[in-house]
Design a protein around this motif. Structure first.
Motif, PDB file in Angstrom:
ATOM      1  N   ARG A 187       0.834  -1.197   0.000  1.00 40.11           N
ATOM      2  CA  ARG A 187       0.000   0.000   0.000  1.00 40.11           C
ATOM      3  C   ARG A 187       0.869   1.247   0.000  1.00 40.11           C
ATOM      4  N   ARG A 188       0.439   2.208  -0.733  1.00 44.13           N
ATOM      5  CA  ARG A 188       1.146   3.484  -0.748  1.00 44.13           C
ATOM      6  C   ARG A 188       0.612   4.378   0.353  1.00 44.13           C
ATOM      7  N   SER A 189       1.471   5.196   0.869  1.00 43.38           N
ATOM      8  CA  SER A 189       1.055   6.202   1.836  1.00 43.38           C
ATOM      9  C   SER A 189       0.112   7.187   1.148  1.00 43.38           C
ATOM     10  N   ARG A 190      -0.820   7.733   1.909  1.00 48.00           N
ATOM     11  CA  ARG A 190      -1.751   8.714   1.337  1.00 48.00           C
ATOM     12  C   ARG A 190      -1.034   9.949   0.817  1.00 48.00           C
ATOM     13  N   GLY A 191       0.116  10.251   1.377  1.00 46.50           N
ATOM     14  CA  GLY A 191       0.842  11.451   0.977  1.00 46.50           C
ATOM     15  C   GLY A 191       1.550  11.345  -0.354  1.00 46.50           C
ATOM     16  N   VAL A 192       1.816  10.135  -0.812  1.00 36.55           N
ATOM     17  CA  VAL A 192       2.562   9.954  -2.065  1.00 36.55           C
ATOM     18  C   VAL A 192       1.842  10.575  -3.259  1.00 36.55           C
TER      19      VAL A 192
END
Length: 126
Positions: free
Chosen positions: A2-7
């Motif tokens: 999962r990618r961080s929401r900030g990416v």
């Protein structure tokens, strides 16, 4: 993984703080107009489609967000991603730079539109 929401925000704003603030404002604005927001991985831009209004022509890029009423073509998103680059380069002053250029050279003669690719943006190329 999962990618961080900030990416997505970092990618959409090209890591520029001013562009991030502008993009956050654009995303909130799009929500007010009924927009559905998704992040386009290929072009690194938020796409706010289904808006009832609040954008110019076929759509408007503000910061790292493209605001429109419809689902955009891939070529149009490529064009709009260049405008996101321009927002990241000039920050808040891009809005004034674009407006002044549009007053001097409308549409397909606007240097920012030329740089983004006229055909991709749906402009008639002669």
């Amino acid at each position: 993984m999962r990618r961080s929401r900030g990416v997505p925000m970092i990618r959409a704003t090209r890591g520029n703080g001013q562009s991030a603030a502008i993009t956050c404002a654009a995303l909130a604005y799009a929500r007010v107009w009924g927009g559905r927001t998704a992040f386009d991985e290929e072009f690194g831009i938020f796409v706010c489609s289904g808006m009832r209004g609040g954008f110019a022509r076929g759509g408007t890029t503000i910061g790292g967000a493209f605001l429109t009423g419809r689902t955009p073509a891939r070529t149009l998103l490529r064009h709009e991603a260049v405008h996101a680059d321009q927002w990241a380069t000039y920050g808040w002053s891009f809005a004034l730079r674009y407006l002044f250029e549009e007053l001097r050279h409308r549409g397909a003669r606007n240097r920012f539109e030329i740089a983004a690719g006229l055909a991709d943006g749906g402009y008639r190329v002669s």
